[in-house]
Design a protein around this motif. Structure first.
Motif, PDB file in Angstrom:
ATOM      1  N   ARG A  96       0.823  -1.204   0.000  1.00  0.00           N
ATOM      2  CA  ARG A  96       0.000   0.000   0.000  1.00  0.00           C
ATOM      3  C   ARG A  96       0.863   1.263   0.000  1.00  0.00           C
ATOM      4  N   ASP A  97       1.962   1.242   0.740  1.00  0.00           N
ATOM      5  CA  ASP A  97       2.856   2.405   0.756  1.00  0.00           C
ATOM      6  C   ASP A  97       3.427   2.682  -0.629  1.00  0.00           C
ATOM      7  N   SER A 150       2.007   1.940  -3.493  1.00  0.00           N
ATOM      8  CA  SER A 150       0.914   2.478  -4.307  1.00  0.00           C
ATOM      9  C   SER A 150       0.726   3.967  -4.043  1.00  0.00           C
ATOM     10  N   ILE A 151       0.679   4.341  -2.775  1.00  0.00           N
ATOM     11  CA  ILE A 151       0.462   5.739  -2.402  1.00  0.00           C
ATOM     12  C   ILE A 151       1.623   6.605  -2.865  1.00  0.00           C
ATOM     13  N   LYS A 182       1.315   9.759  -5.497  1.00  0.00           N
ATOM     14  CA  LYS A 182       1.649  11.115  -5.046  1.00  0.00           C
ATOM     15  C   LYS A 182       2.846  11.677  -5.815  1.00  0.00           C
ATOM     16  N   GLU A 202      -3.198  12.150   0.251  1.00  0.00           N
ATOM     17  CA  GLU A 202      -2.918  10.856   0.894  1.00  0.00           C
ATOM     18  C   GLU A 202      -4.194  10.012   0.957  1.00  0.00           C
ATOM     19  N   ALA A 256      -5.252   8.882  -2.600  1.00  0.00           N
ATOM     20  CA  ALA A 256      -4.298   7.878  -3.082  1.00  0.00           C
ATOM     21  C   ALA A 256      -4.572   6.527  -2.430  1.00  0.00           C
ATOM     22  N   ASN A 257      -4.844   6.543  -1.155  1.00  0.00           N
ATOM     23  CA  ASN A 257      -5.148   5.299  -0.438  1.00  0.00           C
ATOM     24  C   ASN A 257      -6.429   4.665  -0.971  1.00  0.00           C
ATOM     25  N   ALA A 275      -5.822   3.209  -4.453  1.00  0.00           N
ATOM     26  CA  ALA A 275      -5.018   1.991  -4.305  1.00  0.00           C
ATOM     27  C   ALA A 275      -5.895   0.818  -3.876  1.00  0.00           C
ATOM     28  N   ASP A 281      -4.011  -2.492  -5.417  1.00  0.00           N
ATOM     29  CA  ASP A 281      -2.554  -2.320  -5.437  1.00  0.00           C
ATOM     30  C   ASP A 281      -1.879  -2.967  -6.641  1.00  0.00           C
TER      31      ASP A 281
END
Length: 223
Positions: free
Chosen positions: A159-160, A162-163, A167, A175, A178-179, A182, A187
């Motif tokens: 997930r990180d 993807s974000i 961004k 944020e 984006a989350n 995702a 993802d």
């Protein structure tokens, strides 16, 4: 300067440090590696990014497309190195790969070959004959799993990742947005990229609207 046929348009600023470290270890240990995983998880882009970040380690980085004429692609490789007319007389693929390998070895050029879209398993078994540890290394991109110990399994983004991708490449994403995107794309790098580009060029559609369209499985969305 490294000789390569990988265009910058293929490079995306996506940090996948763990996977790149695994590739480095496999190449060091075996001289080759397979990147395996489902379609859309970013195997090809990972290989491109790895090549770019490690370009100082190679004199040549060359991409081969398994569905296209390999003889012509290998001619392009040879001609990029030398103005001399090097005749590739071999008719069968195996002899062709070995002929090019021997030429590269005589030129003492550290080479990375990236082989994508193999049409069958016998094709990548032939290209493995090009590897020469510490001189010619090979990355083979395969949608099918293989039994080779040298393989690296590529999964979807964390997930990180993807974000961070959203961004960095689409500055309008917060944020939270984006989350959410995702999560919608699960993802998957390809789905994430397609979704982000769609929203970028269709600003009248909100993320909530897009989520409803996605849930309704509107195939027309991509037409």
């Amino acid at each position: 300067k490294t000789i390569t046929n990988i265009r910058e348009i293929f490079i995306q600023d996506i940090v996948r440090s763990d996977e790149e470290e695994q590739i480095s270890k496999k190449l060091k240990e075996f001289g080759y590696t397979f990147l395996v995983g489902f379609k859309g998880v970013g195997k090809s882009h990972l290989a491109y990014n790895f090549a770019q970040r490690n370009s100082n380690s190679y004199s040549i980085i060359w991409y081969l497309e398994g569905t296209k004429d390999l003889k012509e692609q290998l001619k392009g490789l040879i001609h990029s190195i030398s103005d001399e007319k090097v005749s590739l007389e071999s008719q069968d693929e195996l002899s062709l790969f070995i002929q090019v390998k021997n030429y590269l070895l005589t030129q003492r050029l550290k080479t990375l070959i990236i082989f994508d879209n193999s049409i069958n398993s016998s094709q990548f078994q032939k290209i493995l004959n090009m590897k020469e540890k510490e001189n010619i290394e090979v990355i083979i991109i395969s949608p099918s799993d293989v039994s080779y110990e040298s393989k690296v399994k590529i999964n979807t983004f964390t997930r990180d990742q993807s974000i961070n991708y959203l961004k960095k490449n689409f500055l309008s994403f917060s944020e939270t947005d984006a989350n959410k995107l995702a999560e919608i794309a699960q993802d998957n790098p390809l789905a994430l990229s397609q979704s982000a580009h769609f929203l970028h060029y269709n600003k009248m559609i909100s993320l909530n609207d897009y989520e409803r369209l996605h849930q309704d499985n509107l195939i027309s969305l991509w037409k």
